[in-house]
Design an enzyme around this catalytic site. Structure first.
Site, PDB file in Angstrom:
ATOM      1  N   MET A  15      33.417  52.923   2.506  1.00 53.89           N
ATOM      2  CA  MET A  15      34.576  52.048   2.673  1.00 53.89           C
ATOM      3  C   MET A  15      34.277  50.675   2.067  1.00 53.89           C
ATOM      4  O   MET A  15      33.256  50.064   2.403  1.00 53.89           O
ATOM      5  CB  MET A  15      34.879  51.881   4.173  1.00 53.89           C
ATOM      6  N   GLY A  19      39.310  44.707   3.127  1.00 55.00           N
ATOM      7  CA  GLY A  19      40.555  45.377   2.736  1.00 55.00           C
ATOM      8  C   GLY A  19      41.729  44.436   2.913  1.00 55.00           C
ATOM      9  O   GLY A  19      41.606  43.362   3.525  1.00 55.00           O
ATOM     10  N   ASP A  47      45.168  48.813   4.012  1.00 57.30           N
ATOM     11  CA  ASP A  47      45.408  49.352   5.357  1.00 57.30           C
ATOM     12  C   ASP A  47      46.902  49.382   5.631  1.00 57.30           C
ATOM     13  O   ASP A  47      47.576  48.355   5.542  1.00 57.30           O
ATOM     14  CB  ASP A  47      44.726  48.453   6.404  1.00 57.30           C
ATOM     15  N   TYR A  52      54.242  50.670  10.121  1.00 57.67           N
ATOM     16  CA  TYR A  52      54.554  49.456   9.345  1.00 57.67           C
ATOM     17  C   TYR A  52      55.766  49.656   8.438  1.00 57.67           C
ATOM     18  O   TYR A  52      56.260  48.711   7.835  1.00 57.67           O
ATOM     19  CB  TYR A  52      53.347  49.009   8.501  1.00 57.67           C
ATOM     20  N   LYS A  81      47.916  55.595   9.556  1.00 59.34           N
ATOM     21  CA  LYS A  81      47.710  55.881  10.991  1.00 59.34           C
ATOM     22  C   LYS A  81      48.818  56.765  11.570  1.00 59.34           C
ATOM     23  O   LYS A  81      49.991  56.618  11.208  1.00 59.34           O
ATOM     24  CB  LYS A  81      47.660  54.563  11.770  1.00 59.34           C
ATOM     25  N   HIS A 114      46.554  55.651  15.932  1.00 63.96           N
ATOM     26  CA  HIS A 114      46.860  54.211  16.014  1.00 63.96           C
ATOM     27  C   HIS A 114      46.563  53.601  17.386  1.00 63.96           C
ATOM     28  O   HIS A 114      46.109  52.477  17.500  1.00 63.96           O
ATOM     29  CB  HIS A 114      48.336  53.981  15.665  1.00 63.96           C
ATOM     30  N   SER A 210      43.361  41.629  12.616  1.00 63.01           N
ATOM     31  CA  SER A 210      43.573  40.224  13.002  1.00 63.01           C
ATOM     32  C   SER A 210      42.265  39.415  12.893  1.00 63.01           C
ATOM     33  O   SER A 210      41.916  38.684  13.828  1.00 63.01           O
ATOM     34  CB  SER A 210      44.170  40.115  14.415  1.00 63.01           C
ATOM     35  N   ASN A 272      40.376  34.984   0.311  1.00 58.06           N
ATOM     36  CA  ASN A 272      39.821  35.865   1.352  1.00 58.06           C
ATOM     37  C   ASN A 272      38.809  36.871   0.812  1.00 58.06           C
ATOM     38  O   ASN A 272      37.950  37.340   1.561  1.00 58.06           O
ATOM     39  CB  ASN A 272      40.959  36.617   2.062  1.00 58.06           C
TER      40      ASN A 272
HETATM   41  N1  NAP Z   1      45.365  48.951  14.288  1.00 61.31           N
HETATM   42  C1  NAP Z   1      46.172  48.077  14.845  1.00 61.31           C
HETATM   43  O1  NAP Z   1      46.677  48.272  15.970  1.00 61.31           O
HETATM   44  C2  NAP Z   1      46.497  46.811  14.115  1.00 61.31           C
HETATM   45  C3  NAP Z   1      47.107  45.733  14.803  1.00 61.31           C
HETATM   46  C4  NAP Z   1      47.360  44.580  14.104  1.00 61.31           C
HETATM   47  C5  NAP Z   1      47.040  44.492  12.741  1.00 61.31           C
HETATM   48  N2  NAP Z   1      46.472  45.549  12.087  1.00 61.31           N
HETATM   49  C6  NAP Z   1      46.127  45.502  10.638  1.00 61.31           C
HETATM   50  O2  NAP Z   1      45.324  44.354  10.408  1.00 61.31           O
HETATM   51  C7  NAP Z   1      45.925  43.545   9.398  1.00 61.31           C
HETATM   52  C8  NAP Z   1      45.580  42.085   9.618  1.00 61.31           C
HETATM   53  O3  NAP Z   1      45.886  41.649  10.925  1.00 61.31           O
HETATM   54  P1  NAP Z   1      46.949  40.498  11.264  1.00 61.31           P
HETATM   55  O4  NAP Z   1      47.993  40.466  10.222  1.00 61.31           O
HETATM   56  O5  NAP Z   1      47.353  40.700  12.677  1.00 61.31           O
HETATM   57  O6  NAP Z   1      46.112  39.158  11.283  1.00 61.31           O
HETATM   58  P2  NAP Z   1      45.253  38.282  10.262  1.00 61.31           P
HETATM   59  O7  NAP Z   1      44.912  39.036   9.049  1.00 61.31           O
HETATM   60  O8  NAP Z   1      44.182  37.677  11.093  1.00 61.31           O
HETATM   61  O9  NAP Z   1      46.267  37.099   9.917  1.00 61.31           O
HETATM   62  C9  NAP Z   1      47.324  37.226   9.003  1.00 61.31           C
HETATM   63  C10 NAP Z   1      47.995  35.860   8.890  1.00 61.31           C
HETATM   64  O10 NAP Z   1      47.054  34.926   8.358  1.00 61.31           O
HETATM   65  C11 NAP Z   1      47.604  34.261   7.234  1.00 61.31           C
HETATM   66  N3  NAP Z   1      46.482  34.088   6.303  1.00 61.31           N
HETATM   67  C12 NAP Z   1      45.827  35.048   5.610  1.00 61.31           C
HETATM   68  N4  NAP Z   1      44.828  34.511   4.892  1.00 61.31           N
HETATM   69  C13 NAP Z   1      44.848  33.180   5.135  1.00 61.31           C
HETATM   70  C14 NAP Z   1      44.075  32.102   4.678  1.00 61.31           C
HETATM   71  N5  NAP Z   1      43.069  32.274   3.824  1.00 61.31           N
HETATM   72  N6  NAP Z   1      44.374  30.853   5.134  1.00 61.31           N
HETATM   73  C15 NAP Z   1      45.401  30.661   5.996  1.00 61.31           C
HETATM   74  N7  NAP Z   1      46.187  31.651   6.469  1.00 61.31           N
HETATM   75  C16 NAP Z   1      45.906  32.904   6.040  1.00 61.31           C
HETATM   76  C17 NAP Z   1      48.682  35.174   6.704  1.00 61.31           C
HETATM   77  O11 NAP Z   1      49.726  34.430   6.118  1.00 61.31           O
HETATM   78  P3  NAP Z   1      50.188  34.644   4.571  1.00 61.31           P
HETATM   79  O12 NAP Z   1      50.615  36.071   4.417  1.00 61.31           O
HETATM   80  O13 NAP Z   1      51.270  33.666   4.405  1.00 61.31           O
HETATM   81  O14 NAP Z   1      48.965  34.324   3.735  1.00 61.31           O
HETATM   82  C18 NAP Z   1      49.183  35.851   7.969  1.00 61.31           C
HETATM   83  O15 NAP Z   1      50.179  35.074   8.598  1.00 61.31           O
HETATM   84  C19 NAP Z   1      47.413  43.896   9.497  1.00 61.31           C
HETATM   85  O16 NAP Z   1      48.116  43.556   8.340  1.00 61.31           O
HETATM   86  C20 NAP Z   1      47.339  45.377   9.731  1.00 61.31           C
HETATM   87  O17 NAP Z   1      47.112  46.055   8.496  1.00 61.31           O
HETATM   88  C21 NAP Z   1      46.173  46.700  12.768  1.00 61.31           C
END
Ligand code: NAP
Length: 319
Positions: A15, A19, A47, A52, A81, A114, A210, A272
């Site tokens: 992996m 991602g 991912d 989604y 998922k 999921h 996150s 990132n």
């Molecule tokens: N398995 C599960 O149950 C589950 C649950 C939640 C999430 N996920 C997966 O995990 C992924 C990421 O999690 P997440 O979206 O909750 O949280 P995250 O990646 O921690 O945060 C995303 C947020 O951060 C901002 N961001 C990204 N890079 C940045 C940077 N360098 N500086 C400032 N802000 C930044 C993005 O805004 P912009 O888009 O405006 O840059 C977005 O609003 C999801 O997209 C999903 O694929 C899985």
């Protein structure tokens, strides 16, 4: 470590160490622009999830990449998922095939369950359904059907998301094909050290969702501000001449955890992934370790999905 760093998965798959999360990328033009910017920045790991509702958009982008020669199928690592309303032995194959059809692929690299609690199935998008919790969940029976998806060549690997150690152990006991990945909420304020150790000891790759604690996410109550606002993180970022986000993501990769930050902004996406040209020293890792806040820092509890969630016997989170 380079941008081509991979973490080994059981069975020989690899992996990519970072991602792009696509949760929240909901319209086709946003998905296409985001994936193209991500690919150009070096992302090869994506991912998604049935839930989604963007698999079909991703599939159309992949198709363009493959037919134009921009990428080959083998260049891409894609995770999707099984949705909450698919958590039943009779529905795994149907949802797996639906994801492949949406993604226009013969196989995915990783298929995850999921969430450990399922909902009764109704036709139509899960997010619009009544979301009535299903009390008759049999993780072992579902896992057997997950294994059959590997046997049938529909996915290279299978794993879990949001499961706790007890739930993983129960599957491990009878699994013919062991779970190869656990995807959980994981960031500097919620490190889940024991669970990560258990996974690593059992050969599982840990994926952090996150990883920036989702700044901007308003779906659930936040009890701690996103770590990009933290003074320790800012100080360490200044020392290495990196951004706060780069420190938070690099910190996870040094712990052999795969972050999947979501962004639709090409500048932030590039930022990132540019985390492979420096190393955080152990004293600074220790300072970051000290930011652990435990369960109070958990953002995603899924309790807004339905009243049956928090008191369900398979609710995976403590407290
Ligand atoms: N398995 C599960 O149950 C589950 C649950 C939640 C999430 N996920 C997966 O995990 C992924 C990421 O999690 P997440 O979206 O909750 O949280 P995250 O990646 O921690 O945060 C995303 C947020 O951060 C901002 N961001 C990204 N890079 C940045 C940077 N360098 N500086 C400032 N802000 C930044 C993005 O805004 P912009 O888009 O405006 O840059 C977005 O609003 C999801 O997209 C999903 O694929 C899985």
């Amino acid at each position: 470590m380079s941008v081509n760093t991979f973490f080994d998965m059981p069975g020989g798959a690899k992996m990519p160490a970072i991602g792009l999360g696509t949760g929240g990328l909901r319209d086709e033009s946003t998905v296409e622009a985001a994936l193209n910017a991500a690919f150009d920045a070096g992302y090869r790991h994506f991912d998604t999830a049935n839930m989604y509702q963007n698999e079909a958009f991703i599939g159309r982008v992949f198709k363009k990449w493959f037919s134009s020669g921009k990428a080959k199928r083998d260049d891409i690592f894609i995770t999707t998922k099984l949705p909450f309303n698919g958590l039943h032995q009779d529905r795994v194959k149907m949802f797996m095939k639906q994801s492949l059809e949406n993604l226009q692929l013969d196989y995915v690299d990783l298929y995850l369950i999921h969430f450990p609690i399922g909902f009764k199935y109704e036709e139509g998008p899960f997010l619009l359904s009544k979301k009535e919790v299903d009390d008759n969940i049999d993780h072992i029976a579902v896992w057997k059907k997950m294994e059959e998806q590997v046997d049938a060549g529909r996915t290279k690997a299978i794993g879990l998301s949001n499961f706790n150690q007890r739930q993983i152990e129960r599957i491990m006991k009878t699994a013919r094909i062991k779970p190869s990945c656990l995807q959980i909420e994981l960031h500097v304020h919620l490190l889940q050290k024991d669970l990560v150790k258990y996974c690593h000891d059992n050969g599982m790759v840990v994926v952090a969702y996150s990883p920036l604690l989702a700044p901007g996410f308003t779906g659930e109550k936040r009890s701690i501000p996103p770590p990009m606002e933290n003074a320790t993180v800012k100080k360490i970022a200044a020392k290495y001449n990196k951004t706060d986000a780069q420190i938070l993501l690099r910190y996870l990769v040094q712990k052999k955890i795969v972050p999947i930050p979501k962004s639709s902004n090409p500048v932030r996406m590039k930022e990132n992934i540019e985390i492979f040209d420096f190393n955080i020293e152990s004293a600074d890792i220790k300072s970051l370790d000290d930011l652990e806040a435990g369960e109070m820092a958990r953002l995603r509890k899924f309790d807004h999905f339905g009243p049956g969630i928090p008191n369900h016997p398979e609710f995976p989170f403590p407290g």
